[in-house]
Design a protein around this motif. Structure first.
Motif, short mmCIF file in Angstrom:
data_model
loop_
_atom_site.label_atom_id
_atom_site.label_comp_id
_atom_site.label_asym_id
_atom_site.label_seq_id
_atom_site.Cartn_x
_atom_site.Cartn_y
_atom_site.Cartn_z
N ARG A 59 0.83 -1.21 0.00
CA ARG A 59 0.00 0.00 0.00
C ARG A 59 0.86 1.26 0.00
O ARG A 59 0.56 2.24 -0.70
CB ARG A 59 -0.90 0.00 1.24
N HIS A 60 1.97 1.20 0.73
CA HIS A 60 2.89 2.34 0.78
C HIS A 60 3.51 2.58 -0.60
O HIS A 60 3.64 3.74 -1.04
CB HIS A 60 3.99 2.09 1.81
N ASP A 72 0.87 4.19 -2.72
CA ASP A 72 0.66 5.59 -2.32
C ASP A 72 1.73 6.49 -2.93
O ASP A 72 1.45 7.58 -3.43
CB ASP A 72 0.66 5.73 -0.80
N THR A 92 1.14 9.35 -5.84
CA THR A 92 1.61 10.72 -5.59
C THR A 92 2.54 11.18 -6.70
O THR A 92 2.44 12.31 -7.19
CB THR A 92 2.34 10.80 -4.24
#
Length: 203
Positions: A14-15, A18, A22
């Motif tokens: 998930r990181h 993300d 971005t």
């Protein structure tokens, strides 16, 4: 312990996504040239998904062919044979027509979707996604991996989110470039008109 490891892996995944989302979002506001937008978007999606191969095709407005505009780790023979494919043909063409993603778990079992002989030595699974914004298809992005069944249906939501974000960045840069071209063409026209007027004035 297995449950903890799985939870840690999901958090790490998930990181990664993300960060990728971005990074893609930043390109939309960066006024990067289109080639840099495509390269940055492809790198972000490959890094987050773990793909070992990737390519972006954009729609040629004149012919509606899908043309490779950015790629990583593609063999040169593939680039020669498959640089341009007709709308509706093969894997990317079908995804462009339907606007729906297509996952291939075993490429050897579906040779009709790609140039199998040129990719089979390095790819077993593919995820081909539409680059779509406001129901407009601007192209496709294909991610590949040497492991069979690497991309699953659980990956689709974030893959499609990233593809949609990238499509928006592409359209924004295409519109920006078109505006600049139009401005330059108008300036050239005004200079030509001014030159003609000056030449026709009595001396």
């Amino acid at each position: 312990m297995a449950s903890f490891n799985s939870m840690a892996a999901n958090i790490a995944r998930r990181h990664r996504w993300d960060e990728a989302l971005t990074a893609i979002g930043r390109t939309a506001a960066s006024r990067m040239p289109l080639g840099e937008v495509l390269a940055a978007g492809l790198e972000a999606m490959m890094g987050a998904s773990g793909a070992t191969l990737g390519l972006i095709r954009l729609v040629d407005p004149a012919t509606k062919d899908l043309v490779i505009a950015a790629h990583r780790e593609l063999p040169p023979p593939y680039l020669v044979v498959a640089r341009r494919i007709p709308w509706g043909a093969r894997l990317a063409g079908s995804v462009a027509v339907t606007g729906e993603p297509w996952l291939v778990g075993h490429l050897q079992e579906q040779p009709e979707v790609s140039h199998l002989s040129l990719l089979a030595d390095r790819v077993q699974s593919l995820a081909c996604l539409p680059l779509k914004t406001h129901d407009r298809i601007v192209g496709t992005i294909t991610l590949g991996h040497s492991q069979p069944e690497f991309f699953g249906s659980s990956d689709l939501p974030v893959l499609l989110q990233a593809a949609s974000l990238l499509a928006g960045a592409i359209v924004a840069e295409q519109l920006h470039a078109a505006t600049i071209r139009e401005s330059e063409e108008k300036a050239l026209l005004f200079r030509e008109l001014d030159h003609r007027v000056r030449n026709n004035l009595p001396r």
